[in-house]
Structure formats: C-alpha cells, structure tokens
Scaffold this motif. Structure first.
Motif, mmCIF file in Angstrom:
data_model
loop_
_atom_site.group_PDB
_atom_site.id
_atom_site.type_symbol
_atom_site.label_atom_id
_atom_site.label_comp_id
_atom_site.label_asym_id
_atom_site.label_seq_id
_atom_site.Cartn_x
_atom_site.Cartn_y
_atom_site.Cartn_z
ATOM 1 N N MET A 655 19.581 -14.926 -24.599
ATOM 2 C CA MET A 655 18.718 -15.188 -25.758
ATOM 3 C C MET A 655 17.768 -16.321 -25.415
ATOM 4 S SD MET A 655 21.320 -14.987 -29.036
ATOM 5 C CE MET A 655 22.316 -16.339 -28.427
ATOM 6 N N PRO A 656 16.629 -16.400 -26.059
ATOM 7 C CA PRO A 656 15.700 -17.511 -25.803
ATOM 8 C C PRO A 656 16.246 -18.829 -26.355
ATOM 9 C CG PRO A 656 14.873 -16.104 -27.564
ATOM 10 C CD PRO A 656 16.072 -15.412 -27.006
ATOM 11 N N GLU A 657 15.754 -19.909 -25.740
ATOM 12 C CA GLU A 657 16.083 -21.287 -26.123
ATOM 13 C C GLU A 657 17.533 -21.670 -25.829
ATOM 14 O OE1 GLU A 657 14.765 -22.627 -29.908
ATOM 15 O OE2 GLU A 657 12.929 -21.401 -29.868
ATOM 16 N N MET A 658 18.487 -20.845 -26.171
ATOM 17 C CA MET A 658 19.899 -21.117 -25.878
ATOM 18 C C MET A 658 20.635 -19.787 -25.770
ATOM 19 S SD MET A 658 22.814 -23.220 -28.034
ATOM 20 C CE MET A 658 22.061 -24.826 -27.801
ATOM 21 N N GLY A 659 21.356 -19.586 -24.636
ATOM 22 C CA GLY A 659 22.085 -18.342 -24.436
ATOM 23 C C GLY A 659 23.433 -18.353 -25.128
ATOM 24 N N GLY A 660 24.111 -17.218 -25.028
ATOM 25 C CA GLY A 660 25.406 -17.089 -25.685
ATOM 26 C C GLY A 660 26.470 -17.972 -25.078
ATOM 27 N N ILE A 661 26.423 -18.216 -23.750
ATOM 28 C CA ILE A 661 27.433 -19.069 -23.107
ATOM 29 C C ILE A 661 27.312 -20.507 -23.600
ATOM 30 C CG2 ILE A 661 28.185 -20.010 -20.887
ATOM 31 C CD1 ILE A 661 27.429 -17.378 -19.593
ATOM 32 N N GLU A 662 26.073 -21.025 -23.645
ATOM 33 C CA GLU A 662 25.876 -22.389 -24.135
ATOM 34 C C GLU A 662 26.301 -22.511 -25.596
ATOM 35 O OE1 GLU A 662 23.750 -20.616 -22.545
ATOM 36 O OE2 GLU A 662 23.161 -21.659 -20.710
ATOM 37 N N LEU A 663 25.976 -21.482 -26.394
ATOM 38 C CA LEU A 663 26.362 -21.500 -27.808
ATOM 39 C C LEU A 663 27.880 -21.563 -27.951
ATOM 40 C CD1 LEU A 663 25.628 -21.262 -30.820
ATOM 41 C CD2 LEU A 663 25.661 -18.764 -30.524
ATOM 42 N N ALA A 664 28.598 -20.779 -27.173
ATOM 43 C CA ALA A 664 30.063 -20.786 -27.247
ATOM 44 C C ALA A 664 30.626 -22.139 -26.832
ATOM 45 C CB ALA A 664 30.620 -19.677 -26.373
ATOM 46 N N GLN A 665 30.049 -22.765 -25.812
ATOM 47 C CA GLN A 665 30.531 -24.070 -25.362
ATOM 48 C C GLN A 665 30.331 -25.135 -26.427
ATOM 49 O OE1 GLN A 665 28.267 -24.451 -21.747
ATOM 50 N NE2 GLN A 665 29.909 -23.620 -20.451
ATOM 51 N N VAL A 666 29.173 -25.092 -27.119
ATOM 52 C CA VAL A 666 28.910 -26.076 -28.182
ATOM 53 C C VAL A 666 29.860 -25.863 -29.347
ATOM 54 C CG1 VAL A 666 27.206 -26.905 -29.839
ATOM 55 C CG2 VAL A 666 26.500 -26.376 -27.498
ATOM 56 N N ILE A 667 30.122 -24.594 -29.693
ATOM 57 C CA ILE A 667 31.029 -24.313 -30.812
ATOM 58 C C ILE A 667 32.434 -24.814 -30.495
ATOM 59 C CG2 ILE A 667 32.162 -22.449 -32.083
ATOM 60 C CD1 ILE A 667 29.532 -20.889 -31.947
ATOM 61 N N ARG A 668 32.894 -24.585 -29.259
ATOM 62 C CA ARG A 668 34.248 -25.014 -28.896
ATOM 63 C C ARG A 668 34.353 -26.535 -28.834
ATOM 64 N NH1 ARG A 668 36.171 -20.873 -30.794
ATOM 65 N NH2 ARG A 668 36.350 -18.976 -29.518
ATOM 66 N N ALA A 669 33.219 -27.206 -28.681
ATOM 67 C CA ALA A 669 33.228 -28.663 -28.641
ATOM 68 C C ALA A 669 33.030 -29.291 -30.011
ATOM 69 C CB ALA A 669 32.137 -29.157 -27.691
ATOM 70 N N ASN A 670 33.022 -28.487 -31.046
ATOM 71 C CA ASN A 670 32.829 -28.999 -32.399
ATOM 72 C C ASN A 670 34.004 -29.884 -32.800
ATOM 73 O OD1 ASN A 670 32.950 -28.762 -35.568
ATOM 74 N ND2 ASN A 670 30.886 -28.157 -34.970
ATOM 75 N N GLY A 671 33.698 -30.942 -33.537
ATOM 76 C CA GLY A 671 34.742 -31.886 -33.915
ATOM 77 C C GLY A 671 35.699 -31.356 -34.954
ATOM 78 N N MET A 672 35.284 -30.361 -35.706
ATOM 79 C CA MET A 672 36.163 -29.799 -36.736
ATOM 80 C C MET A 672 36.979 -28.669 -36.101
ATOM 81 S SD MET A 672 33.485 -29.721 -39.925
ATOM 82 C CE MET A 672 34.746 -29.173 -41.059
ATOM 83 N N GLN A 673 38.291 -28.832 -36.125
ATOM 84 C CA GLN A 673 39.158 -27.901 -35.414
ATOM 85 C C GLN A 673 39.056 -26.491 -35.966
ATOM 86 O OE1 GLN A 673 43.242 -29.067 -35.373
ATOM 87 N NE2 GLN A 673 43.905 -27.341 -34.067
ATOM 88 N N ASP A 674 39.006 -26.327 -37.298
ATOM 89 C CA ASP A 674 38.965 -24.982 -37.860
ATOM 90 C C ASP A 674 37.678 -24.261 -37.494
ATOM 91 O OD1 ASP A 674 37.470 -26.732 -39.311
ATOM 92 O OD2 ASP A 674 37.886 -25.771 -41.247
ATOM 93 N N LYS A 675 36.578 -25.013 -37.324
ATOM 94 C CA LYS A 675 35.329 -24.391 -36.918
ATOM 95 C C LYS A 675 35.277 -24.195 -35.394
ATOM 96 C CE LYS A 675 31.569 -25.108 -39.041
ATOM 97 N NZ LYS A 675 30.305 -25.661 -39.607
ATOM 98 N N ALA A 676 35.903 -25.108 -34.675
ATOM 99 C CA ALA A 676 35.874 -24.995 -33.214
ATOM 100 C C ALA A 676 36.696 -23.815 -32.719
ATOM 101 C CB ALA A 676 36.385 -26.286 -32.586
ATOM 102 N N GLU A 677 37.705 -23.376 -33.486
ATOM 103 C CA GLU A 677 38.579 -22.293 -33.047
ATOM 104 C C GLU A 677 38.193 -20.945 -33.626
ATOM 105 O OE1 GLU A 677 42.465 -23.533 -34.086
ATOM 106 O OE2 GLU A 677 42.603 -25.076 -32.521
ATOM 107 N N ILE A 678 37.002 -20.839 -34.193
ATOM 108 C CA ILE A 678 36.556 -19.580 -34.770
ATOM 109 C C ILE A 678 36.406 -18.526 -33.674
ATOM 110 C CG2 ILE A 678 34.120 -20.220 -34.536
ATOM 111 C CD1 ILE A 678 33.558 -18.708 -37.114
ATOM 112 N N PRO A 679 36.784 -17.263 -33.892
ATOM 113 C CA PRO A 679 36.621 -16.210 -32.881
ATOM 114 C C PRO A 679 35.148 -15.971 -32.548
ATOM 115 C CG PRO A 679 38.162 -15.518 -34.579
ATOM 116 C CD PRO A 679 37.520 -16.772 -35.094
ATOM 117 N N ILE A 680 34.874 -15.785 -31.244
ATOM 118 C CA ILE A 680 33.516 -15.504 -30.769
ATOM 119 C C ILE A 680 33.578 -14.250 -29.911
ATOM 120 C CG2 ILE A 680 31.551 -16.360 -29.454
ATOM 121 C CD1 ILE A 680 32.605 -19.199 -29.926
ATOM 122 N N LEU A 681 32.778 -13.231 -30.266
ATOM 123 C CA LEU A 681 32.689 -12.004 -29.491
ATOM 124 C C LEU A 681 31.318 -11.923 -28.836
ATOM 125 C CD1 LEU A 681 34.335 -9.319 -31.841
ATOM 126 C CD2 LEU A 681 35.360 -10.495 -29.893
ATOM 127 N N ALA A 682 31.321 -11.582 -27.530
ATOM 128 C CA ALA A 682 30.064 -11.438 -26.787
ATOM 129 C C ALA A 682 29.577 -10.005 -26.890
ATOM 130 C CB ALA A 682 30.271 -11.820 -25.328
#
Length: 732
Positions: A655-682
């Motif tokens: 994807m432009p500006e930010m790909g799916g891999i970078e997006l998944a890494q940022v989500i997993r690094a989220n400080g809120m545990q319930d949001k950081a552990e949300i399922p991600i499908l590629a």
C-alpha cells in the motif's frame, strides 16, 4: 536461458587431462622399471666379475699353497736355503692373494685375517727350523756312531779288544750302641728321600725322648772290580747302528725321490693350471668386454630413452598446466555464469512472484464478482456467461499456480509440510472428485487400493494429492475411450519407513519412443497428442510432479505404447504413524461450526488500495452483516485504528505511504494490550512461503491469498476471531 559468454568445459578436455596424467605416471613407472633393471644388471655383473676374480684368486692361492708346502718339505729334507726363500716368496704370494680376495668381498662374514696367516707362516718357519735342527742333529749322531764303529775295527775289520778297566770301591763300617729308650722304641727305617728330608727338615727332635748313640768301633773295607770288553756287544751295536743308518739313508733317498716326483707333478699341474688360467682369463676378458659393451649400449639406450621421456613428460606437464589454466579460466567463467544465473533465477523468481501478484489481483475481482453473480438471479444466458467467466478465470489461476510452483521448485524454495494423513482417503477423494470429468468423456474411472483404510502416514498430503490429481487429469484428457485405473499398494523400504506405490493406467493415445524420454522435462509437450486431444497447456504439470516426488526422495517413471495407453507410476517414501493421529486430524477438519456466530455484528478495519478489491470485500462483509471501515493506505488505516475499536483488521501488504507489514508492527507495539492483540489478516497475492513466514513473524494472525472466495474469506475471519476468543477466555 544460457548466457552467451559462458562456455561448457568439453568432456574431451577432461579426458585429455586424465590420459596425460596416466601417460605421465606410466612413463615414470616405465623409467623406474628400466632403471631398476639396468641397476640390477650392473650389480649382478659386478658380483659376477668379483666372484669370478675371487674364484681365480682362490685357485691361484691353492696352487701357491701346494708349491709352498712342497718347498717347505724340500727345505726340511735337504736344508737348502734356496727352498726356504722359495717358501717365503710363495707364502707372501698367498698373503697377497688372500688380501685381494678380502678386497673383492668386503662383506664376507669371516674374512681371512692377515695377522692370523702371518702367525701361521711364522709358526711354520719355526717348526721347519726346529725340524731341520733335529734332522741335522740326528744325522750328526748317525755319522758319529758310524765313525765310532769304524774306529772299533782294525785293518782286518775285526773288533778291537778293549783294555781292562778296574774299579776300586771303599766301604766304611761303624758299630754303635743304642740307648734303652731308643731300644724300647725303635724308629722305623726310612728310605733315601725320607732320610734326606729328615736331614734338611726343621723339625727338632725331643732330646728327652731320643738319646744320641754311643760309638763303640769303626772299620774300613776296600773292594776292587775288574771288567773287560765284550766283543759280542760291540758287534751287536755295530750291526744295529749300521742298519739304522742304512735304513735312514734309504728313507731319505726315497723321501727325496718322492718329493722330487711330487715337485715335478706340482710343477706340471701348475703349468697346466697356468695355461688354463691364461685361457680362462682371456675368455673372462672377452666376456667382460662384451658385457661392458652391452651394458654401455643399454645405458646409452636408457639415457636416450630418458631424454626422450623427459621431453615427453615436460610436454605432458606443459599440456596439463595449460589445460588446468584453461579449466581455471573456464571455472571463473562458470562462477560468473553461476552468479549471473543465480541473479537471473532470483530476478525470474521476483518476476514470477510479481507477475503472480499482478495477475492474482485482477483475478481476485474476476473470480470474486463472478462468484457473487452466480448467487444472484440471472437469466440462463447470463448464468452461462458467468460460469464461463468463472471457468476461464480458474483455468488462468491454474496456469499461474503452475508457473509459480515451477519457479519455487527451480529455485529450491519449495518446502513440504509434515502432517498425518490417510492415503486411502486421499486417493479415494481424488477419484471421486474427478468422476464428473471422466463421465463427460464416457470414460470409466476406477481405483484399486491394496491396503487398509486405517493406515496413516506422515507427510505432505496436499502435494501428494496434487501429483495424483495431475496424473489422473492427464490420463482423462488423453483418453478418448476405455478406462483409467488408479492403483496403490505399499512395500517395505528403509527401517522405520514404507514405500507408497501409486500407478495411473489409461487406455489413451500413448506416447511414442521419441518423446518418452522427454515427457518429464519442462515445457515438454507431445504436439500430436495435443492436437488429437484438442488440449493445450504449459507443459509444466509432469515436470512439477517429478520435482515433488524426487525432492521427497521418491522416483517417478512412465511406460507407454502408442495407441494402447500409458502407465504413470511413482514411489514415495513415507513414515508410518499411529492411526489415531489421522483420526484426530480428520475430526479436527470435519468439526462443524457456524461462522455466522463469530462474524455477525463484528466491526472490521479494511486497509486496501485497490478499489475493485475494496468493492468485493465490502460486498461480502455486507452480505454477512459485518460493519467495516475502509482505509486506502497504511497511515489512514493506522489513524482509524487509533481512533476506533475494531474486532479484526484486514490489510493489504503493498500500500502507499505505509505497507501492511509496517502497519502490523505498529499495531503490535500499541501500549493498550487489548488493541495490540487484535487479530490481523493479510490480504495478499504473494503466495511464496518465505513471504507467508515473514507476515506471521511480524505478528499477523493469518494470510488470505488472492484470489479468495467468499467462503474462504469468512472462514479465515471466523477462525481468527475464534482463536482470539479462546486465548482471552482460555476455552477452546
């Protein structure tokens, strides 16, 4: 594709190098053998010459010893100084000969020593001198006795009477008186030596025990004896000495005659031996000259041959070094070619992956929307056209999958799963699923499985089905009448393993001998069969089957006759496991569940830059009553994720500006545990295993490959949500 600058090393160059090396070692060995032969010949010749010379010297030594012995006897008999000098000269010759023999045979175990010989010669001389002295004395005594006998006779040869000889003997007698003590103990009478020892002894007699005798009287007597010569005794002595002298004279005369004869005999023998020695020496000299000439010729030939062989070996070494240099240069070119080939293979792999991605993306829309159209109310013409679109798109997807699989096998990136499966159920399912394809051509499709349904193996079930399906599909395509039979049986293999044997036999067109060896090559097709069956293709199906089987340690082959059909068979080593493993696997796959309860009412974030794919996903989510938000790039998706709460994220990779891999890494690094552990499908068209592993390594929950069907998408969403629920609640 071959690079023009790369050259193959000809087999003849390797053969030439091997031949030259063989010639090199053979020549060296040949020279070594000939050198050893020449050296042995020289050594044997020298030994022969030394032995012959030693033998000749020994003969000469024996002759000289005989001569010396004869001279010694003549000297002992005659006493002439000339024989003594001759004896010394001959003994000196013997010593010189023995020294020469020792010089020829320095390695003799017990060589005759000069000192020992000198001692023997000195002893011989001493004994000879003593013998001469004794003989001279004996002769002198004999002569004296002869003269004495002659003097005892007168002019008439009569014995002269001897004068009267008187002998006067005086005896003194002494009378003594012994004491009483002495009378009582008379001493024993001593003999002469006893009396002599008693006079000079140091023993002192006890004066108290022995008393000196008393002299009574002394008397002196004189006796005169007169003797006359006896003529008979003189005559006997004369006769005795005369006989001894005569016998001695005759003995000396006979001994002298014998020694003279012996001397003449030895001289004759020596003369004959000298003639023989001269002839033998001439023969030896001739033989030696001949052997020397032959040996010189051999050594010259050997030297010339060595020179030729040296030039030949030098040439061989130069040729070998030249070929090694050429091979080195060729190896450098091959290394460069290999690097370029690897780069080319990587470029091709990237190209195929990119092509797969680019083709799968529009195919996703084609297959997805055609699937949605088939579920709507269409006229018969529209339904037929929609089915045609679905069939064509699936055929195109099969071609893309084949090309992509071939690329993975070619670059060695194919991996095989290891999971329990039932070979009986797998083969049966394939035959059942392809009954419709065989029925359209009025072909009987049968199976004959000679093992139990309970047998369970560990391996890649999907790849096994791919091979069997490909072989059965080809058999049906190229068979116009008759039947296709799939048979399977199990044989023993290595310890802990078994061999799965599968055969696919048809009664189709068959393959001619010309194309039979090439049937498993890439892009190989039999034009006549393609034309007759009215079927095209990429020519990669059988090549992929061969790669799948061989990469797992098996083998595949084909036998065929034109007009009678073909038999494709393969052997695949598998590991047997307990049947309970297959039962659990089957139960896990067959467990019914309702995805509606997991997906209905969920809120989904969709990150996708392709509007057609967004439209397809939106259509499916709306149909399943799932709410969603759409982001057209990674940054927009991240902003929506931070502002809202979602149950699952569906994201494209590129994807432009930010790909799916970078997006998944940022989500997993989220400080809120319930949001950081949300399922991600590629949602991706990248189907390579390394890409899938990379997505999972950054924290994605799963991968949905494009093109995907409606059921496939919903099932993946439901499975991810169910897994998340199990992790949170701890209930499976």
């Amino acid at each position: 594709m071959m690079i023009a600058g790369a050259k193959k090393i000809p087999i003849l160059r390797y053969a030439l190098i091997v031949m030259l090396i063989v010639v090199l070692f053979g020549s060296a060995f040949y020279l070594y053998l000939h050198y050893n032969k020449a050296e042995k010949l020289r050594s044997n010749f020298q030994k022969m010459v030394r032995a012959r010379e030693s033998s000749s010297l020994i003969d000469s030594c024996i002759v000289e010893l005989y001569s010396a012995d004869n001279s010694s006897r003549m000297y002992a008999l005659t006493g002439r100084k000339w024989y003594s000098n001759e004896f010394s000269r001959q003994i000196k010759n013997v010593r010189d000969i023995i020294s020469a023999i020792n010089a020829n045979d320095k390695q003799s175990a017990n060589p005759t020593g000069d000192d020992e010989l000198g001692n023997l010669v000195s002893e011989k001389k001493l004994k000879a001198d003593n013998y001469i002295k004794l003989m001279t004395l004996s002769d002198s005594l004999m002569r004296s006795a002869r003269k004495l006998n002659a003097n005892l006779k007168n002019a008439n040869s009569k014995i002269i009477q001897q004068p009267v000889i008187r002998r006067i003997k005086t005896q003194v007698r002494i009378d003594t008186l012994k004491t009483m003590a002495a009378a009582k103990a008379p001493a024993p009478k001593k003999k002469f030596f006893g009396r002599l020892f008693s006079v000079f002894g140091k023993k002192k007699k006890n004066e108290e025990q022995v008393k000196a005798p008393v002299l009574l009287a002394k008397r002196t007597d004189t006796i005169i004896t007169t003797t006359t010569a006896n003529p008979m005794v003189a005559q006997a002595y004369n006769n005795y000495y005369t006989k001894i002298y005569d016998a001695n004279s005759r003995l000396r005369a006979n001994e002298r005659e014998m020694l003279e004869i012996n001397n003449r005999l030895i001289n004759q023998i020596i003369s004959s031996l000298k003639k023989y020695k001269v002839a033998e020496q001439q023969y030896i000299n001739g033989s030696k000259e001949e052997i020397n000439t032959s040996l010189a010729t051999v050594l010259y030939e050997f030297k010339r041959l060595s020179g030729i062989m040296f030039l030949l070996l030098t040439t061989v070494v130069i040729i070998i070094l030249y070929n090694i240099w050429k091979i080195f240069r060729n190896e450098e070119e091959m290394v460069v070619y290999t690097e370029m080939a690897e780069k080319y293979a990587q470029s091709k792999s990237r190209f195929l992956a990119s092509m797969s991605h680019e083709i799968r993306t529009p195919l996703n829309s084609i297959i997805g929307f055609s699937e949605q159209l088939t579920q709507s109310d269409l006229t018969p013409a529209q339904a037929e056209q929609t089915n045609a679109i679905c069939t064509s798109s699936k055929m195109l997807l099969d071609v893309v999958n084949e090309i992509l699989d071939f690329s993975k096998y070619e670059t060695g990136k194919m991996s095989f799963e290891q999971a329990p499966f039932s070979p009986y159920q797998g083969i049966k399912e394939i035959v059942t699923s392809m009954q419709m394809q065989a029925g359209k051509k009025n072909i009987a499709l049968k199976y004959d499985i000679n093992f139990s349904e309970d047998i369970c193996f560990n391996g890649d079930y999907f790849r096994l089905k791919q091979v069997v399906m490909n072989l059965v599909s080809n058999a049906i395509k190229f068979t116009s009448r008759g039947e296709v039979v799939v048979s399977a049986f199990i044989t023993g293999a290595a310890p802990g393993q078994q061999m799965l044997n599968v055969q696919v036999k048809d009664t189709g067109l068959g393959i001619d001998k010309e194309h039979l060896p090439l049937i498993f090559d890439e892009f190989s097709q039999v034009a006549s069969a393609q034309k007759t069956a009215n079927y095209g293709g990429t020519g990669l199906g059988l090549a992929i089957c061969k790669k799948i089987i061989e990469l797992q340690g098996g083998s595949i082959k084909v036998t065929s006759k034109v007009g009678k059909g073909s038999v494709f068979s393969f052997k695949l080593p598998v590991t047997a496991v307990q049947k309970d493993a297959c039962v659990k696997q089957h139960q896990a796959e067959a467990t019914p569940y309702n995805p509606q309860q997991w997906v209905q009412g969920r809120h989904v974030l969709v990150a996708e830059d392709n509007k057609l794919n967004i439209l397809l996903v939106s259509t499916i989510l709306k149909k399943w009553k799932i709410s969603f938000d759409v982001a057209y790039n990674g940054r927009q998706a991240l902003q929506l994720f931070e502002d809202n709460r979602y149950d699952i994220v569906l994201t494209d990779i590129e994807m432009p500006e930010m790909g799916g891999i970078e997006l998944a890494q940022v989500i997993r690094a989220n400080g809120m545990q319930d949001k950081a552990e949300i399922p991600i499908l590629a949602l991706t068209a990248n189907v390579l295993k390394e890409d899938r592993d990379k997505y999972l390594s950054v924290g994605m929950s799963g991968v949905v490959l494009k093109p995907f069907s409606e059921q496939n998408l919903i099932d993946n969403i439901a499975a991810a949500l169910q897994k998340r629920h199990s992790m949170v609640t701890g209930v499976a």
